[in-house]
Scaffold this active site. Structure first.
Site, PDB file in Angstrom:
ATOM      1  CE1 TYR A  42      -4.243   1.240   0.040  1.00  0.00           C
ATOM      2  CE2 TYR A  42      -3.528   2.655   1.838  1.00  0.00           C
ATOM      3  CZ  TYR A  42      -4.449   2.318   0.873  1.00  0.00           C
ATOM      4  OH  TYR A  42      -5.588   3.074   0.740  1.00  0.00           O
ATOM      5  CG  ASN A 141     -19.954  -8.885  -3.977  1.00  0.00           C
ATOM      6  OD1 ASN A 141     -19.212  -8.354  -4.800  1.00  0.00           O
ATOM      7  ND2 ASN A 141     -19.660 -10.036  -3.420  1.00  0.00           N
ATOM      8  CB  VAL A 144     -16.589   0.553  -2.814  1.00  0.00           C
ATOM      9  CG1 VAL A 144     -16.833   1.688  -3.791  1.00  0.00           C
ATOM     10  CG2 VAL A 144     -15.347   0.844  -1.987  1.00  0.00           C
ATOM     11  CG  ASP A 165     -21.903 -17.607 -11.703  1.00  0.00           C
ATOM     12  OD1 ASP A 165     -22.783 -17.478 -10.814  1.00  0.00           O
ATOM     13  OD2 ASP A 165     -22.040 -18.331 -12.697  1.00  0.00           O
ATOM     14  N   GLY A 235      -8.117  -2.655  -7.337  1.00  0.00           N
ATOM     15  CA  GLY A 235      -7.580  -3.641  -8.288  1.00  0.00           C
ATOM     16  C   GLY A 235      -7.644  -5.032  -7.678  1.00  0.00           C
TER      17      GLY A 235
HETATM   18  N1  LIG Z   1      -9.423   4.198  -3.991  1.00  0.00           N
HETATM   19  C1  LIG Z   1     -10.017   4.335  -2.814  1.00  0.00           C
HETATM   20  O1  LIG Z   1     -10.067   5.422  -2.226  1.00  0.00           O
HETATM   21  C2  LIG Z   1     -10.663   3.152  -2.204  1.00  0.00           C
HETATM   22  C3  LIG Z   1     -11.544   3.294  -1.136  1.00  0.00           C
HETATM   23  C4  LIG Z   1     -12.171   2.151  -0.644  1.00  0.00           C
HETATM   24  C5  LIG Z   1     -11.867   0.915  -1.167  1.00  0.00           C
HETATM   25  N2  LIG Z   1     -10.955   0.832  -2.182  1.00  0.00           N
HETATM   26  C6  LIG Z   1     -10.622  -0.436  -2.825  1.00  0.00           C
HETATM   27  O2  LIG Z   1     -11.827  -0.971  -3.330  1.00  0.00           O
HETATM   28  C7  LIG Z   1     -11.764  -2.367  -3.340  1.00  0.00           C
HETATM   29  C8  LIG Z   1     -12.974  -2.907  -2.572  1.00  0.00           C
HETATM   30  O3  LIG Z   1     -12.872  -2.512  -1.202  1.00  0.00           O
HETATM   31  P1  LIG Z   1     -14.043  -2.896  -0.182  1.00  0.00           P
HETATM   32  O4  LIG Z   1     -13.668  -2.514   1.197  1.00  0.00           O
HETATM   33  O5  LIG Z   1     -15.306  -2.373  -0.729  1.00  0.00           O
HETATM   34  O6  LIG Z   1     -13.986  -4.484  -0.341  1.00  0.00           O
HETATM   35  P2  LIG Z   1     -14.756  -5.667   0.364  1.00  0.00           P
HETATM   36  O7  LIG Z   1     -16.025  -5.175   0.959  1.00  0.00           O
HETATM   37  O8  LIG Z   1     -13.796  -6.382   1.232  1.00  0.00           O
HETATM   38  O9  LIG Z   1     -15.105  -6.593  -0.883  1.00  0.00           O
HETATM   39  C9  LIG Z   1     -14.099  -7.131  -1.693  1.00  0.00           C
HETATM   40  C10 LIG Z   1     -14.648  -7.215  -3.110  1.00  0.00           C
HETATM   41  O10 LIG Z   1     -13.628  -7.606  -3.994  1.00  0.00           O
HETATM   42  C11 LIG Z   1     -14.078  -8.704  -4.785  1.00  0.00           C
HETATM   43  N3  LIG Z   1     -12.938  -9.544  -5.127  1.00  0.00           N
HETATM   44  C12 LIG Z   1     -12.083 -10.155  -4.281  1.00  0.00           C
HETATM   45  N4  LIG Z   1     -11.134 -10.817  -4.976  1.00  0.00           N
HETATM   46  C13 LIG Z   1     -11.416 -10.609  -6.289  1.00  0.00           C
HETATM   47  C14 LIG Z   1     -10.808 -11.039  -7.510  1.00  0.00           C
HETATM   48  N5  LIG Z   1      -9.709 -11.795  -7.505  1.00  0.00           N
HETATM   49  N6  LIG Z   1     -11.374 -10.658  -8.670  1.00  0.00           N
HETATM   50  C15 LIG Z   1     -12.479  -9.895  -8.671  1.00  0.00           C
HETATM   51  N7  LIG Z   1     -13.103  -9.442  -7.561  1.00  0.00           N
HETATM   52  C16 LIG Z   1     -12.567  -9.804  -6.382  1.00  0.00           C
HETATM   53  C17 LIG Z   1     -15.069  -9.414  -3.892  1.00  0.00           C
HETATM   54  O11 LIG Z   1     -15.925 -10.185  -4.701  1.00  0.00           O
HETATM   55  P3  LIG Z   1     -16.308 -11.724  -4.365  1.00  0.00           P
HETATM   56  O12 LIG Z   1     -17.455 -11.659  -3.407  1.00  0.00           O
HETATM   57  O13 LIG Z   1     -16.661 -12.209  -5.701  1.00  0.00           O
HETATM   58  O14 LIG Z   1     -15.081 -12.370  -3.761  1.00  0.00           O
HETATM   59  C18 LIG Z   1     -15.784  -8.215  -3.263  1.00  0.00           C
HETATM   60  O15 LIG Z   1     -16.713  -7.674  -4.160  1.00  0.00           O
HETATM   61  C19 LIG Z   1     -10.417  -2.726  -2.702  1.00  0.00           C
HETATM   62  O16 LIG Z   1      -9.474  -2.894  -3.732  1.00  0.00           O
HETATM   63  C20 LIG Z   1     -10.085  -1.498  -1.895  1.00  0.00           C
HETATM   64  O17 LIG Z   1      -8.696  -1.343  -1.655  1.00  0.00           O
HETATM   65  C21 LIG Z   1     -10.366   1.910  -2.708  1.00  0.00           C
END
Ligand SMILES: NC(=O)c1ccc[n+]([C@@H]2O[C@H](COP(=O)([O-])OP(=O)(O)OC[C@H]3O[C@@H](n4cnc5c(N)ncnc54)[C@H](OP(=O)(O)O)[C@@H]3O)[C@@H](O)[C@H]2O)c1
Length: 323
Positions: A42, A141, A144, A165, A235
């Site tokens: 990070y 899901n 975010v 899926d 990503g």
């Molecule tokens: N840029 C920013 O300011 C910011 C802010 C917040 C979050 N983020 C980023 O946004 C992303 C989501 O964060 P979150 O806290 O919302 O996550 P989260 O609630 O922990 O959910 C993780 C998500 O990622 C999916 N996922 C996991 N492994 C995957 C893969 N190999 N290929 C495709 N999808 C995959 C999961 O889908 P499944 O259910 O299919 O496993 C689920 O939808 C993270 O990368 C996080 O670092 C960025």
């Protein structure tokens, strides 16, 4: 470094002094960025040893004599990343905390400062969206994604939500629709020609939100309107974003990135703008239009199991550490 280098430790509590604030932490989620920070991938890497966790909610126990913005009993959330929220108590500086209204449910407060703020900004800052416009997103899901669905629904913006899926995909689709998702489709369905029919019912999306990268991002671009914008904020697939040349030349799409931490730092001088965002989000929570993400509450002592669960695919539930 593996996340299993973690352990619970007693550390000395700093003096409150004139400017410190003694906070008892109440709850803190485990987000992907927390894991990335521990893995050393990070952009924010604290000096070691460090306390994990970037988000959470706590309650003020005592304030220093010169503290003006907070008092004993106030609920607080981090103003920026890097605070180290996976702990029972700490003394923080006044400027590192934001006051939360007392009527916001605990888990909503613990999960407000990262994902809902990110969703809010991405829906506000990149395209002028009118009611009836549509937005497409992957990882729908995710925390975010769930916030995007709800904030968009509250503004009358249609959402096309792409998920991976899984055996219980219908249950997941139903859950996201109950949050206000207009369409929920799998990545496989998105690649099929029939998906074109979807865009006979709703306008092609003017904004795509990409939290996955790889092929998933390329598919979002295929469905984006001419001159639309794709914002990449995550990503999760660890694959680069591949952009077809035709999308750039013939569709003239715009590609942007967004990082909430940078936005907060860029706006640290503009406390009113940050306050307005938190107020808008709290109002949505009060009106029942924004809920916390689906989650599993885990006592801090069980942090190992929670860390492991947070890295499993297809779980669709955020781990929340309760202190
Ligand atoms: N840029 C920013 O300011 C910011 C802010 C917040 C979050 N983020 C980023 O946004 C992303 C989501 O964060 P979150 O806290 O919302 O996550 P989260 O609630 O922990 O959910 C993780 C998500 O990622 C999916 N996922 C996991 N492994 C995957 C893969 N190999 N290929 C495709 N999808 C995959 C999961 O889908 P499944 O259910 O299919 O496993 C689920 O939808 C993270 O990368 C996080 O670092 C960025």
């Amino acid at each position: 470094m593996s996340v299993f280098c973690f352990s619970l430790k007693d550390i000395d509590l700093a003096e409150v002094g004139d400017f410190g604030i003694h906070v008892k932490m109440l709850a803190a989620p485990i987000n992907p960025s927390d894991i990335n920070m521990i893995q050393g991938t990070y952009p924010i890497l604290p000096d070691l040893p460090a306390v994990g966790g970037n988000e959470g909610v706590g309650q003020v126990v005592k304030t220093g004599r010169s503290v003006t913005s907070l008092k004993t009993g106030d609920l607080v959330i981090p103003a920026d990343a890097g605070l180290g929220t996976w702990r029972t108590e700490a003394v923080f500086a006044e400027e590192t905390l934001l006051k939360m209204p007392p009527d916001i449910p605990l888990v909503c407060a613990a999960t407000l400062s990262v994902n809902p703020c990110t969703a809010y900004r991405m829906l506000s800052d990149f395209e002028i969206l009118k009611p009836g416009d549509s937005v497409i997103q992957n990882a729908a899901n995710s925390g975010v994604g769930q916030a995007v669905i709800q904030i968009a629904a509250a503004k009358g913006i249609k959402t096309i939500n792409v998920v991976r899926d899984r055996p219980n995909v219908l249950e997941l689709m139903h859950r996201l629709k109950s949050l206000g998702a207009d369409h929920v489709i799998t990545e496989d369905m998105l690649r099929k020609l029939e998906t074109k029919d979807l865009f006979k019912k709703i306008p092609k999306p003017v904004l795509a939100l990409n939290g996955v990268g790889g092929k998933s991002a390329t598919e979002l671009l295929r469905h984006l309107q001419h001159k639309g914008t794709m914002v990449t904020y995550g990503g999760m697939s660890k694959q680069p974003v591949t952009v077809p040349v035709s999308a750039l030349i013939f569709k003239d799409v715009k590609l942007c990135g967004f990082w909430m931490t940078q936005w907060k730092r860029d706006h640290s001088w503009n406390k009113e703008k940050v306050k307005d965002m938190i107020t808008d989000l709290c109002n949505l929570i009060r009106m029942g239009q924004l809920t916390s993400p689906a989650c599993q509450e885990v006592p801090l002592a069980d942090y190992q199991a929670a860390l492991e669960a947070s890295m499993k695919p297809y779980v669709s539930a955020k781990q929340i550490l309760l202190m």
